[in-house]
Write a protein that holds these residues in place. Structure first.
Motif, PDB file in Angstrom:
ATOM      1  N   ASP A 110     -34.521 -33.860 -15.588  1.00  0.00           N
ATOM      2  CA  ASP A 110     -34.204 -32.998 -14.482  1.00  0.00           C
ATOM      3  C   ASP A 110     -33.927 -33.761 -13.181  1.00  0.00           C
ATOM      4  O   ASP A 110     -32.920 -33.522 -12.492  1.00  0.00           O
ATOM      5  N   ARG A 130     -38.018 -37.741 -14.867  1.00  0.00           N
ATOM      6  CA  ARG A 130     -37.754 -36.596 -15.721  1.00  0.00           C
ATOM      7  C   ARG A 130     -36.259 -36.367 -15.797  1.00  0.00           C
ATOM      8  O   ARG A 130     -35.531 -36.672 -14.848  1.00  0.00           O
ATOM      9  N   ARG A 136     -30.720 -35.687 -13.299  1.00  0.00           N
ATOM     10  CA  ARG A 136     -29.570 -34.807 -13.139  1.00  0.00           C
ATOM     11  C   ARG A 136     -29.333 -34.521 -11.655  1.00  0.00           C
ATOM     12  O   ARG A 136     -28.207 -34.570 -11.179  1.00  0.00           O
ATOM     13  N   SER A 137     -30.399 -34.256 -10.921  1.00  0.00           N
ATOM     14  CA  SER A 137     -30.258 -34.021  -9.485  1.00  0.00           C
ATOM     15  C   SER A 137     -29.676 -35.233  -8.782  1.00  0.00           C
ATOM     16  O   SER A 137     -28.746 -35.118  -7.976  1.00  0.00           O
TER      17      SER A 137
END
Lengths: 201, 201
Positions: A17, A15, A20-21
DNA sequence: AGCTATCTCTTACAGGTTGTCAAGGTTGCG
DNA sequence: CGCAACCTTGACAACCTGTAAGAGATAGCT
Protein backbone atom coordinates in the motif's frame (compact mmCIF):
# COMPACT_ATOMS: atom_id res chain seq x y z
CA UNK A 1 32.10 -3.82 11.00
CA UNK A 2 29.30 -3.98 8.53
CA UNK A 3 28.32 -0.42 7.80
CA UNK A 4 28.52 2.02 10.64
CA UNK A 5 27.99 5.68 9.85
CA UNK A 6 27.04 5.88 6.22
CA UNK A 7 23.87 6.85 4.38
CA UNK A 8 22.62 3.27 4.19
CA UNK A 9 19.45 3.16 6.28
CA UNK A 10 18.20 -0.44 6.30
CA UNK A 11 15.77 -0.43 3.33
CA UNK A 12 12.87 -0.83 5.67
CA UNK A 13 10.08 -3.15 4.77
CA UNK A 14 7.17 -1.18 3.34
CA UNK A 15 3.63 -2.27 2.96
CA UNK A 16 2.48 -2.75 -0.64
CA UNK A 17 0.00 0.00 0.00
CA UNK A 18 2.70 2.47 0.96
CA UNK A 19 4.79 1.75 -2.10
CA UNK A 20 1.73 2.30 -4.27
CA UNK A 21 1.24 5.73 -2.70
CA UNK A 22 4.87 6.63 -3.16
CA UNK A 23 4.73 5.69 -6.83
CA UNK A 24 1.53 7.65 -7.34
CA UNK A 25 3.07 10.69 -5.65
CA UNK A 26 6.27 10.57 -7.66
CA UNK A 27 4.29 10.16 -10.85
CA UNK A 28 1.95 13.03 -10.02
CA UNK A 29 4.92 15.21 -9.13
CA UNK A 30 6.57 14.39 -12.44
CA UNK A 31 3.48 15.36 -14.42
CA UNK A 32 2.27 18.34 -12.41
CA UNK A 33 5.68 19.91 -11.82
CA UNK A 34 6.46 19.30 -15.46
CA UNK A 35 3.76 21.67 -16.59
CA UNK A 36 3.73 23.96 -13.54
CA UNK A 37 7.02 23.95 -11.59
CA UNK A 38 5.57 26.07 -8.81
CA UNK A 39 2.57 23.85 -8.13
CA UNK A 40 1.72 23.38 -4.47
CA UNK A 41 2.06 20.19 -2.45
CA UNK A 42 -1.72 20.15 -2.29
CA UNK A 43 -1.91 20.02 -6.09
CA UNK A 44 0.56 17.19 -6.28
CA UNK A 45 -1.21 15.26 -3.55
CA UNK A 46 -4.61 15.75 -5.18
CA UNK A 47 -3.32 14.56 -8.54
CA UNK A 48 -1.88 11.51 -6.82
CA UNK A 49 -5.26 10.85 -5.18
CA UNK A 50 -3.82 11.32 -1.73
CA UNK A 51 -3.84 13.83 1.10
CA UNK A 52 -1.13 16.38 1.55
CA UNK A 53 -0.15 14.89 4.89
CA UNK A 54 0.39 11.53 3.25
CA UNK A 55 2.94 13.14 1.01
CA UNK A 56 4.75 14.48 4.06
CA UNK A 57 4.58 11.01 5.57
CA UNK A 58 6.92 9.81 2.83
CA UNK A 59 8.90 12.92 1.89
CA UNK A 60 9.97 15.19 4.72
CA UNK A 61 9.91 18.34 2.60
CA UNK A 62 9.18 19.66 -0.83
CA UNK A 63 12.84 19.70 -1.69
CA UNK A 64 13.17 16.10 -0.61
CA UNK A 65 10.36 15.19 -2.97
CA UNK A 66 12.04 16.97 -5.85
CA UNK A 67 15.34 15.30 -5.04
CA UNK A 68 13.69 11.89 -5.00
CA UNK A 69 12.02 12.70 -8.30
CA UNK A 70 15.31 13.68 -9.86
CA UNK A 71 17.00 10.58 -8.54
CA UNK A 72 14.31 8.36 -10.02
CA UNK A 73 14.65 10.21 -13.32
CA UNK A 74 18.40 9.78 -13.22
CA UNK A 75 18.00 6.05 -12.71
CA UNK A 76 15.74 5.81 -15.76
CA UNK A 77 18.16 7.92 -17.75
CA UNK A 78 21.06 5.69 -16.83
CA UNK A 79 19.12 2.60 -17.74
CA UNK A 80 18.41 4.05 -21.18
CA UNK A 81 22.06 4.96 -21.60
CA UNK A 82 23.11 1.47 -20.63
CA UNK A 83 20.72 -0.01 -23.18
CA UNK A 84 22.41 1.92 -26.01
CA UNK A 85 25.96 0.63 -25.89
CA UNK A 86 27.92 3.84 -26.01
CA UNK A 87 31.27 2.22 -25.43
CA UNK A 88 31.46 0.02 -28.49
CA UNK A 89 29.67 1.89 -31.31
CA UNK A 90 31.75 4.30 -33.39
CA UNK A 91 31.96 7.62 -31.52
CA UNK A 92 29.80 9.69 -33.86
CA UNK A 93 27.13 7.03 -33.84
CA UNK A 94 27.38 6.69 -30.07
CA UNK A 95 26.97 10.43 -29.69
CA UNK A 96 23.80 10.34 -31.77
CA UNK A 97 22.47 7.59 -29.52
CA UNK A 98 23.33 9.60 -26.44
CA UNK A 99 21.31 12.49 -27.80
CA UNK A 100 18.41 10.19 -28.62
CA UNK A 101 18.35 9.01 -25.04
CA UNK A 102 18.35 12.64 -23.98
CA UNK A 103 15.34 13.50 -26.12
CA UNK A 104 13.49 10.53 -24.77
CA UNK A 105 14.34 11.65 -21.26
CA UNK A 106 13.33 15.27 -21.78
CA UNK A 107 10.03 14.24 -23.28
CA UNK A 108 9.23 12.25 -20.18
CA UNK A 109 10.62 14.70 -17.64
CA UNK A 110 9.92 18.24 -18.82
CA UNK A 111 10.49 19.36 -15.26
CA UNK A 112 14.21 19.10 -15.82
CA UNK A 113 14.15 21.94 -18.30
CA UNK A 114 14.06 24.45 -15.47
CA UNK A 115 16.75 22.93 -13.29
CA UNK A 116 16.59 25.49 -10.50
CA UNK A 117 12.96 25.45 -9.51
CA UNK A 118 12.98 25.86 -5.73
CA UNK A 119 16.68 26.38 -5.21
CA UNK A 120 18.01 22.93 -4.55
CA UNK A 121 19.82 22.20 -1.28
CA UNK A 122 23.15 22.78 -2.98
CA UNK A 123 22.40 24.49 -6.27
CA UNK A 124 24.47 22.08 -8.31
CA UNK A 125 24.65 18.66 -6.78
CA UNK A 126 21.79 16.59 -8.04
CA UNK A 127 21.98 13.01 -9.12
CA UNK A 128 21.69 13.99 -12.78
CA UNK A 129 24.65 16.32 -13.05
CA UNK A 130 26.72 13.90 -11.01
CA UNK A 131 26.06 10.81 -13.04
CA UNK A 132 25.16 11.63 -16.63
CA UNK A 133 27.99 13.92 -17.75
CA UNK A 134 30.74 11.40 -16.87
CA UNK A 135 29.20 8.93 -19.30
CA UNK A 136 29.30 11.43 -22.10
CA UNK A 137 32.77 12.53 -21.09
CA UNK A 138 34.02 8.97 -21.37
CA UNK A 139 32.44 8.70 -24.81
CA UNK A 140 34.03 11.93 -25.99
CA UNK A 141 37.38 10.94 -24.56
CA UNK A 142 37.25 7.73 -26.52
CA UNK A 143 36.41 9.65 -29.68
CA UNK A 144 39.34 11.96 -29.10
CA UNK A 145 41.72 9.03 -28.69
CA UNK A 146 40.50 7.35 -31.86
CA UNK A 147 40.78 10.62 -33.73
CA UNK A 148 37.10 10.85 -34.58
CA UNK A 149 36.82 13.97 -32.43
CA UNK A 150 39.18 16.90 -32.07
CA UNK A 151 41.26 16.97 -28.92
CA UNK A 152 41.82 20.69 -28.50
CA UNK A 153 38.99 21.10 -26.01
CA UNK A 154 38.76 19.17 -22.74
CA UNK A 155 36.27 16.34 -22.80
CA UNK A 156 34.68 17.37 -19.52
CA UNK A 157 33.78 20.77 -20.90
CA UNK A 158 32.50 19.33 -24.15
CA UNK A 159 30.30 16.93 -22.22
CA UNK A 160 28.62 19.73 -20.29
CA UNK A 161 28.38 21.85 -23.41
CA UNK A 162 26.65 19.09 -25.37
CA UNK A 163 24.14 18.44 -22.62
CA UNK A 164 23.53 22.16 -22.33
CA UNK A 165 23.05 22.50 -26.07
CA UNK A 166 20.42 19.83 -25.97
CA UNK A 167 18.56 21.66 -23.25
CA UNK A 168 18.71 24.84 -25.30
CA UNK A 169 17.33 23.00 -28.30
CA UNK A 170 14.55 21.57 -26.15
CA UNK A 171 13.75 25.06 -24.91
CA UNK A 172 13.42 26.20 -28.53
CA UNK A 173 10.79 23.55 -29.04
CA UNK A 174 8.99 24.50 -25.83
CA UNK A 175 8.99 28.12 -26.97
CA UNK A 176 7.45 27.13 -30.26
CA UNK A 177 10.40 28.40 -32.25
CA UNK A 178 11.22 25.04 -33.79
CA UNK A 179 9.63 21.67 -34.33
CA UNK A 180 10.92 18.64 -32.50
CA UNK A 181 12.41 17.30 -35.69
CA UNK A 182 14.25 20.52 -36.51
CA UNK A 183 15.58 20.85 -32.99
CA UNK A 184 16.95 17.32 -32.99
CA UNK A 185 18.62 17.88 -36.32
CA UNK A 186 20.15 21.21 -35.34
CA UNK A 187 21.32 19.80 -32.05
CA UNK A 188 23.00 16.78 -33.57
CA UNK A 189 24.74 18.81 -36.24
CA UNK A 190 25.91 21.46 -33.79
CA UNK A 191 27.13 18.83 -31.39
CA UNK A 192 29.14 17.04 -34.06
CA UNK A 193 30.63 20.32 -35.15
CA UNK A 194 31.52 21.12 -31.56
CA UNK A 195 33.24 17.79 -30.95
CA UNK A 196 34.63 16.95 -34.32
CA UNK A 197 37.03 18.62 -36.64
CA UNK A 198 40.69 19.51 -36.85
CA UNK A 199 40.59 23.06 -35.53
CA UNK A 200 43.52 22.67 -33.15
CA UNK A 201 46.65 24.57 -33.96
CA UNK B 1 -3.41 61.01 -33.25
CA UNK B 2 -0.47 61.09 -30.94
CA UNK B 3 -0.53 57.83 -29.07
CA UNK B 4 -3.89 56.45 -28.17
CA UNK B 5 -4.01 52.96 -26.73
CA UNK B 6 -0.43 51.92 -26.25
CA UNK B 7 1.71 51.19 -23.19
CA UNK B 8 2.84 54.80 -22.88
CA UNK B 9 1.59 56.01 -19.50
CA UNK B 10 2.57 59.69 -19.20
CA UNK B 11 6.01 59.38 -17.53
CA UNK B 12 4.65 60.97 -14.43
CA UNK B 13 6.79 63.43 -12.58
CA UNK B 14 8.41 61.74 -9.60
CA UNK B 15 9.93 63.35 -6.59
CA UNK B 16 13.71 63.02 -6.37
CA UNK B 17 13.19 61.12 -3.18
CA UNK B 18 11.05 58.51 -4.90
CA UNK B 19 13.53 57.93 -7.67
CA UNK B 20 16.25 57.43 -5.09
CA UNK B 21 14.16 54.74 -3.42
CA UNK B 22 13.46 53.04 -6.72
CA UNK B 23 17.13 52.94 -7.55
CA UNK B 24 18.00 51.58 -4.13
CA UNK B 25 15.35 48.90 -4.44
CA UNK B 26 16.44 47.81 -7.90
CA UNK B 27 20.02 47.70 -6.77
CA UNK B 28 19.20 45.72 -3.66
CA UNK B 29 17.12 43.31 -5.72
CA UNK B 30 19.99 42.85 -8.14
CA UNK B 31 22.42 41.98 -5.35
CA UNK B 32 20.16 39.98 -3.04
CA UNK B 33 18.39 37.99 -5.73
CA UNK B 34 21.76 37.41 -7.34
CA UNK B 35 22.97 35.40 -4.39
CA UNK B 36 19.61 34.11 -3.17
CA UNK B 37 16.94 34.00 -5.91
CA UNK B 38 14.21 33.08 -3.44
CA UNK B 39 14.83 35.94 -1.05
CA UNK B 40 11.70 37.60 0.32
CA UNK B 41 10.46 41.08 -0.42
CA UNK B 42 11.26 41.93 3.18
CA UNK B 43 14.91 41.01 2.61
CA UNK B 44 15.12 43.13 -0.50
CA UNK B 45 13.44 46.06 1.20
CA UNK B 46 15.74 45.83 4.22
CA UNK B 47 18.82 45.73 2.02
CA UNK B 48 17.53 48.80 0.23
CA UNK B 49 17.02 50.55 3.57
CA UNK B 50 13.29 50.78 3.02
CA UNK B 51 10.07 49.23 4.24
CA UNK B 52 8.35 46.43 2.41
CA UNK B 53 5.31 48.59 1.75
CA UNK B 54 7.49 51.17 0.06
CA UNK B 55 8.58 48.50 -2.37
CA UNK B 56 4.94 47.73 -3.14
CA UNK B 57 4.33 51.44 -3.60
CA UNK B 58 6.58 51.35 -6.64
CA UNK B 59 6.26 47.78 -7.88
CA UNK B 60 2.80 46.20 -7.74
CA UNK B 61 4.12 42.67 -7.30
CA UNK B 62 7.22 40.61 -6.96
CA UNK B 63 7.07 39.59 -10.58
CA UNK B 64 6.77 43.21 -11.61
CA UNK B 65 9.93 43.97 -9.66
CA UNK B 66 11.81 41.14 -11.35
CA UNK B 67 10.56 42.27 -14.74
CA UNK B 68 11.71 45.83 -14.07
CA UNK B 69 15.06 44.49 -12.92
CA UNK B 70 15.47 42.46 -16.09
CA UNK B 71 14.46 45.40 -18.23
CA UNK B 72 17.02 47.61 -16.55
CA UNK B 73 19.63 44.91 -17.03
CA UNK B 74 18.67 44.57 -20.69
CA UNK B 75 19.10 48.30 -21.17
CA UNK B 76 22.60 48.15 -19.70
CA UNK B 77 23.40 45.14 -21.84
CA UNK B 78 22.26 46.89 -24.97
CA UNK B 79 24.29 49.96 -24.12
CA UNK B 80 27.39 47.81 -23.75
CA UNK B 81 26.65 46.10 -27.05
CA UNK B 82 26.22 49.43 -28.76
CA UNK B 83 29.55 50.63 -27.40
CA UNK B 84 31.37 47.71 -29.03
CA UNK B 85 30.62 48.24 -32.71
CA UNK B 86 29.55 44.78 -33.74
CA UNK B 87 28.50 45.79 -37.21
CA UNK B 88 31.82 46.97 -38.56
CA UNK B 89 34.50 44.84 -36.94
CA UNK B 90 35.46 41.58 -38.67
CA UNK B 91 32.94 38.91 -37.67
CA UNK B 92 35.26 36.78 -35.54
CA UNK B 93 36.46 39.84 -33.69
CA UNK B 94 32.91 41.11 -33.28
CA UNK B 95 31.86 37.78 -31.84
CA UNK B 96 34.66 37.96 -29.29
CA UNK B 97 33.45 41.42 -28.30
CA UNK B 98 29.91 40.19 -27.98
CA UNK B 99 31.08 37.50 -25.58
CA UNK B 100 33.08 40.05 -23.60
CA UNK B 101 29.96 42.13 -23.15
CA UNK B 102 28.19 38.99 -21.98
CA UNK B 103 30.80 38.22 -19.33
CA UNK B 104 30.62 41.76 -18.09
CA UNK B 105 26.86 41.46 -17.91
CA UNK B 106 26.82 38.12 -16.12
CA UNK B 107 29.32 39.36 -13.56
CA UNK B 108 27.02 42.23 -12.71
CA UNK B 109 23.74 40.31 -12.91
CA UNK B 110 24.29 36.81 -11.53
CA UNK B 111 20.54 36.60 -11.08
CA UNK B 112 20.17 35.91 -14.76
CA UNK B 113 21.96 32.59 -14.43
CA UNK B 114 18.82 30.99 -13.04
CA UNK B 115 16.28 32.42 -15.46
CA UNK B 116 13.26 30.71 -14.00
CA UNK B 117 13.29 31.76 -10.38
CA UNK B 118 9.63 32.36 -9.53
CA UNK B 119 8.10 31.29 -12.80
CA UNK B 120 8.00 34.40 -14.91
CA UNK B 121 4.65 35.72 -16.20
CA UNK B 122 5.20 34.05 -19.56
CA UNK B 123 8.16 31.74 -19.19
CA UNK B 124 9.94 33.05 -22.24
CA UNK B 125 9.13 36.64 -22.97
CA UNK B 126 11.48 38.85 -21.08
CA UNK B 127 13.23 41.90 -22.40
CA UNK B 128 16.52 40.03 -22.60
CA UNK B 129 15.53 37.17 -24.82
CA UNK B 130 13.59 39.56 -27.03
CA UNK B 131 16.32 42.05 -27.62
CA UNK B 132 19.77 40.50 -27.27
CA UNK B 133 19.59 37.46 -29.54
CA UNK B 134 18.61 39.49 -32.62
CA UNK B 135 21.82 41.50 -32.30
CA UNK B 136 23.90 38.37 -32.30
CA UNK B 137 21.84 36.89 -35.09
CA UNK B 138 22.54 39.91 -37.26
CA UNK B 139 26.22 39.57 -36.51
CA UNK B 140 26.28 35.90 -37.40
CA UNK B 141 24.28 36.51 -40.55
CA UNK B 142 26.85 39.05 -41.65
CA UNK B 143 29.63 36.57 -40.96
CA UNK B 144 27.86 33.94 -43.00
CA UNK B 145 27.50 36.32 -45.94
CA UNK B 146 31.15 37.32 -45.86
CA UNK B 147 32.15 33.68 -45.64
CA UNK B 148 33.84 34.01 -42.25
CA UNK B 149 31.23 31.71 -40.76
CA UNK B 150 29.70 28.56 -42.14
CA UNK B 151 26.16 28.86 -43.48
CA UNK B 152 24.86 25.36 -42.96
CA UNK B 153 23.13 26.21 -39.69
CA UNK B 154 20.50 28.94 -39.35
CA UNK B 155 21.79 32.11 -37.73
CA UNK B 156 18.85 32.33 -35.32
CA UNK B 157 19.68 28.96 -33.85
CA UNK B 158 23.37 29.73 -33.66
CA UNK B 159 22.60 32.95 -31.81
CA UNK B 160 20.61 31.16 -29.13
CA UNK B 161 23.19 28.40 -28.96
CA UNK B 162 26.06 30.84 -28.44
CA UNK B 163 24.22 32.69 -25.69
CA UNK B 164 23.33 29.39 -24.08
CA UNK B 165 26.91 28.18 -24.27
CA UNK B 166 28.03 31.28 -22.45
CA UNK B 167 25.56 30.64 -19.68
CA UNK B 168 26.78 27.07 -19.41
CA UNK B 169 30.35 28.30 -19.17
CA UNK B 170 29.33 30.80 -16.49
CA UNK B 171 27.63 28.00 -14.58
CA UNK B 172 30.89 26.05 -14.67
CA UNK B 173 32.59 28.96 -12.98
CA UNK B 174 29.81 29.30 -10.42
CA UNK B 175 30.13 25.58 -9.67
CA UNK B 176 33.84 25.96 -9.11
CA UNK B 177 34.72 23.61 -11.96
CA UNK B 178 36.66 26.20 -13.92
CA UNK B 179 38.28 29.57 -13.41
CA UNK B 180 36.86 32.63 -15.06
CA UNK B 181 39.77 32.74 -17.45
CA UNK B 182 39.40 29.11 -18.48
CA UNK B 183 35.67 29.46 -18.98
CA UNK B 184 36.08 32.50 -21.21
CA UNK B 185 38.68 30.75 -23.29
CA UNK B 186 36.66 27.55 -23.67
CA UNK B 187 33.55 29.51 -24.49
CA UNK B 188 35.20 31.60 -27.17
CA UNK B 189 36.86 28.64 -28.80
CA UNK B 190 33.70 26.53 -28.74
CA UNK B 191 31.67 29.40 -30.12
CA UNK B 192 34.04 29.96 -32.99
CA UNK B 193 33.99 26.28 -33.75
CA UNK B 194 30.21 26.30 -33.75
CA UNK B 195 29.94 29.24 -36.11
CA UNK B 196 32.98 28.87 -38.24
CA UNK B 197 34.26 26.19 -40.50
CA UNK B 198 33.46 24.64 -43.82
CA UNK B 199 31.42 21.69 -42.63
CA UNK B 200 28.57 22.21 -45.06
CA UNK B 201 28.12 19.63 -47.77
C1' DA C 1 9.48 80.82 4.49
C1' DG C 2 5.22 78.52 3.90
C1' DC C 3 2.08 75.47 1.56
C1' DT C 4 0.83 71.36 -0.71
C1' DA C 5 1.24 67.20 -3.11
C1' DT C 6 3.90 63.38 -2.74
C1' DC C 7 6.41 59.97 -0.43
C1' DT C 8 7.45 57.01 3.56
C1' DC C 9 6.43 54.59 7.77
C1' DT C 10 3.56 52.11 11.09
C1' DT C 11 0.00 49.04 12.01
C1' DA C 12 -3.24 45.84 10.59
C1' DC C 13 -5.48 42.38 7.92
C1' DA C 14 -6.76 38.43 4.46
C1' DG C 15 -5.23 34.53 1.80
C1' DG C 16 -2.11 31.02 0.57
C1' DT C 17 1.75 27.71 1.40
C1' DT C 18 4.91 24.91 4.06
C1' DG C 19 5.63 21.91 7.94
C1' DT C 20 4.16 19.66 12.29
C1' DC C 21 1.18 17.25 15.53
C1' DA C 22 -2.33 14.15 17.53
C1' DA C 23 -6.30 11.09 17.32
C1' DG C 24 -8.88 7.64 14.97
C1' DG C 25 -10.09 4.69 11.15
C1' DT C 26 -8.42 1.34 7.58
C1' DT C 27 -5.57 -2.03 5.35
C1' DG C 28 -2.06 -5.33 4.54
C1' DC C 29 0.38 -9.29 6.26
C1' DG C 30 1.81 -12.91 9.36
C1' DC D 1 -7.70 -13.14 13.62
C1' DG D 2 -4.81 -9.54 15.42
C1' DC D 3 -1.23 -6.27 15.20
C1' DA D 4 1.55 -3.03 13.24
C1' DA D 5 1.89 -0.05 9.61
C1' DC D 6 -0.50 3.12 6.87
C1' DC D 7 -3.92 6.68 5.53
C1' DT D 8 -7.10 10.37 6.75
C1' DT D 9 -9.13 14.18 9.14
C1' DG D 10 -8.68 18.32 11.65
C1' DA D 11 -6.08 21.66 13.66
C1' DC D 12 -2.16 24.54 14.37
C1' DA D 13 2.08 27.83 13.94
C1' DA D 14 5.06 30.27 10.94
C1' DC D 15 6.14 32.53 6.80
C1' DC D 16 5.27 35.15 2.56
C1' DT D 17 2.53 37.90 -0.61
C1' DG D 18 -0.56 41.54 -1.41
C1' DT D 19 -3.86 45.22 0.26
C1' DA D 20 -5.42 49.07 3.10
C1' DA D 21 -5.76 53.35 5.93
C1' DG D 22 -3.81 57.04 8.54
C1' DA D 23 -0.07 59.77 10.55
C1' DG D 24 4.20 61.88 9.78
C1' DA D 25 8.08 63.54 7.00
C1' DT D 26 10.01 65.64 2.85
C1' DA D 27 10.64 67.76 -1.63
C1' DG D 28 9.33 71.28 -4.83
C1' DC D 29 6.92 75.37 -5.96
C1' DT D 30 5.30 80.06 -5.06
Amino acid sequence: MIDSSEAAPPPRRRRSDARRSIDAILNAARVVLGERPDASMEDIAATAGVTRQTVYAHFPSRDALVVALIEAAAAEYLATLDAADLDTAPPAEALARFLDAGWQFLRRHPLLLSPTAPGAPRPNSNALSDVVPPRLERLILRGQRTGDFGASLPAAWLADAVIGLQQIAAAQVAAGRATTHEAEKLCLESTLRLCGGETSR
